[in-house]
Design an enzyme around this catalytic site. Structure first.
Site, PDB file in Angstrom:
ATOM      1  N   ASP A 196      -5.678  -5.218  10.794  1.00 50.50           N
ATOM      2  CA  ASP A 196      -7.040  -4.670  10.780  1.00 50.50           C
ATOM      3  C   ASP A 196      -8.125  -5.730  10.638  1.00 50.50           C
ATOM      4  O   ASP A 196      -9.233  -5.545  11.142  1.00 50.50           O
ATOM      5  CB  ASP A 196      -7.182  -3.588   9.693  1.00 50.50           C
ATOM      6  CG  ASP A 196      -6.647  -4.026   8.339  1.00 50.50           C
ATOM      7  OD1 ASP A 196      -6.176  -5.171   8.215  1.00 50.50           O
ATOM      8  OD2 ASP A 196      -6.689  -3.217   7.390  1.00 50.50           O
ATOM      9  N   LYS A 251       0.793  -1.238   0.000  1.00 53.80           N
ATOM     10  CA  LYS A 251       0.000   0.000   0.000  1.00 53.80           C
ATOM     11  C   LYS A 251       0.825   1.287   0.000  1.00 53.80           C
ATOM     12  O   LYS A 251       0.486   2.247   0.685  1.00 53.80           O
ATOM     13  CB  LYS A 251      -0.959   0.011   1.203  1.00 53.80           C
ATOM     14  CG  LYS A 251      -1.982  -1.111   1.164  1.00 53.80           C
ATOM     15  CD  LYS A 251      -2.887  -1.129   2.378  1.00 53.80           C
ATOM     16  CE  LYS A 251      -2.217  -1.602   3.631  1.00 53.80           C
ATOM     17  NZ  LYS A 251      -3.160  -1.965   4.697  1.00 53.80           N
TER      18      LYS A 251
END
Length: 453
Positions: A195, A159
């Protein structure tokens, strides 16, 4: 000007490459199942693509967690610090978002952790807990090999991050060192998680059926509850029947297993990304890439003369200019209404678009997002079939799932088609999973410590 030829049928034909047949979905499921089994196996793990990391979380929240906890959530271009007060069936939470400047995302690990520690200290001052010793749960949403609840080795950045000196190192230690360098605050890092785990924990606090956590946001990943006996690498305390597994399924396809459904657009996105050849499934699904896939298709169809009378724009032809949020906006228009689509195209310098062009653009968006939803659904159905439980709730977070107008419905329909008869499921939107979940993991860890003490 004569009547323009309606190019929509040609565009639909071109977009067939994004369609996944049921047969293809089932093939994807069987390949993913094999990869999950490889990841869990002692002898096959080292060479497996889908890593199935052990999280060392064996206890889900039971709703009896109490106290004040800090949480830190790092997983994208900004991070959040939270303070959470858990009480009887309620919790209050205050949080603040801090930016991570680009030079820090691509600088040194030391600078990254110093920046985070500084924001933590400032946050504690603002919330008058600067003098207190608090437990912290650390959500770190990058591929981690966990060696314990508070020890996680970064496998690779994803990312858009590329901080030096962190890959192969324990990120908890990195943060502890930065806190120690400051010397002004006292924080016990009780747990590190990603997450998906946070989302699962956060939903499980409310709903005890929640046994899968899923992210469809900037990236894509899932975790699930596995029988401890199937986790051959587990070296923690025996005796507990279940264990949370972080699949890291974004890497599914890195060895070519998804090539049979990839398009020229997927290859283009991959080759031009910061991590070519890695996170292949994620690049077909997640928010970091979805808009770019649409843009590449629009560019091709424009050059073929199927869109905008063959006249593109500088903005359309430039990488990264078609944001994923545009996809959600365009698909939020009611049938026959192109208000949002027109606004997006005007922003891109395509104000010469006709209504037929807008219908074409919307069709491209629908095909790309539908494929993403179907790929994710094939993954969730694989997990549900593997777990073979009668009813499971899937806790879901992430901007794509949260903001795309049809993603939830597409997933419900597709998963129902792909799961074995007799398996029931619910999809639950997580309220702030990665923040609240981190605090809950810390709380459960503290609860367990007290039990053992």
């Amino acid at each position: 000007m004569g009547m323009a030829i309606n190019q929509l049928p040609r565009i639909r034909e071109e977009c067939e490459v994004f369609h996944l047949s049921e047969k293809q979905c089932r093939e994807i499921m069987s390949r993913l199942h094999n990869d999950l089994v490889k990841g869990l196996g002692k002898d096959s793990h080292a060479n497996s693509i889908v890593k199935c990391w052990i999280t060392y979380i064996q206890d889900l929240p039971n709703g009896k967690e109490r106290g004040k906890f800090l949480a830190l959530d790092l997983g994208g271009t900004n991070f959040r610090v939270l303070i959470i007060n858990l009480g009887e069936n309620h919790f209050d939470m205050q949080s603040k978002i801090y930016a991570i400047p680009n030079h820090i995302m691509t600088g040194t690990g030391i600078a990254l952790f110093d920046h985070i520690a500084e924001c933590l200290a400032n946050f504690m001052k603002e919330h008058f807990v600067y003098e207190e010793r608090l437990a912290l749960g650390f959500t770190f949403s990058f591929p981690l090999k966990q060696l314990g609840l508070t020890k996680g080795i970064l496998q690779r950045w994803t990312k858009g991050f590329s901080c030096s000196g962190v890959v192969g190192e324990d990120v908890v230690q990195g943060l502890k060192d930065a806190i120690a360098r400051r010397g002004d605050v006292q924080i016990d890092i009780c747990a590190i998680l990603n997450d998906t785990t946070g989302t699962l924990m956060s939903c499980a606090w409310k709903n005890h059926n929640c046994k899968i956590g899923l992210i469809v946001g900037t990236g894509s990943n899932a975790c699930y509850v596995e029988k401890t006996e199937n986790c051959e690498l587990f070296d923690g305390e025996p005796g507990k029947p279940e264990l949370l597994i972080n699949t890291e399924w974004g890497a599914f396809g890195d060895d070519g297993t998804l090539d049979f459904v990839r398009t020229e657009f997927d290859r283009d996105v991959d080759v031009n990304s910061i991590n070519p050849g890695k996170q292949i499934q994620e690049k077909m699904i997640s928010g970091m890439y979805m808009g770019e896939l649409v843009r590449l298709a629009l560019v091709k169809y424009t050059r073929m003369g199927l869109l905008f009378g063959g006249r593109g724009s500088d903005l359309l032809y430039e990488r990264g200019n078609f944001y994923t949020k545009y996809v959600s906006e365009i698909e939020s228009d009611k049938p026959g209404d192109y208000t949002s689509c027109m606004e997006v195209l005007e922003e891109l310098g395509l104000s010469h678009a006709t209504e037929a062009d807008m219908a074409g653009v919307r069709h491209v968006c629908e095909c790309v997002s539908r494929r993403a939803a179907h790929l994710v659904s094939a993954g969730i159905a694989t997990l549900l079939n593997k777990m073979a439980e009668p009813r499971v709730t899937v806790g879901i977070d992430g901007s794509v799932y949260r903001f795309h107008p049809h993603f939830h419905t597409l997933m419900c329909e597709k998963i129902a088609q792909l799961v074995r008869p007799g398996i029931q499921f619910d999809l639950m939107l997580s309220e702030d999973g990665s923040g609240r979940g981190a605090a809950l993991v810390a709380a459960v860890a503290c609860r367990e410590r007290e039990v053992q003490a």
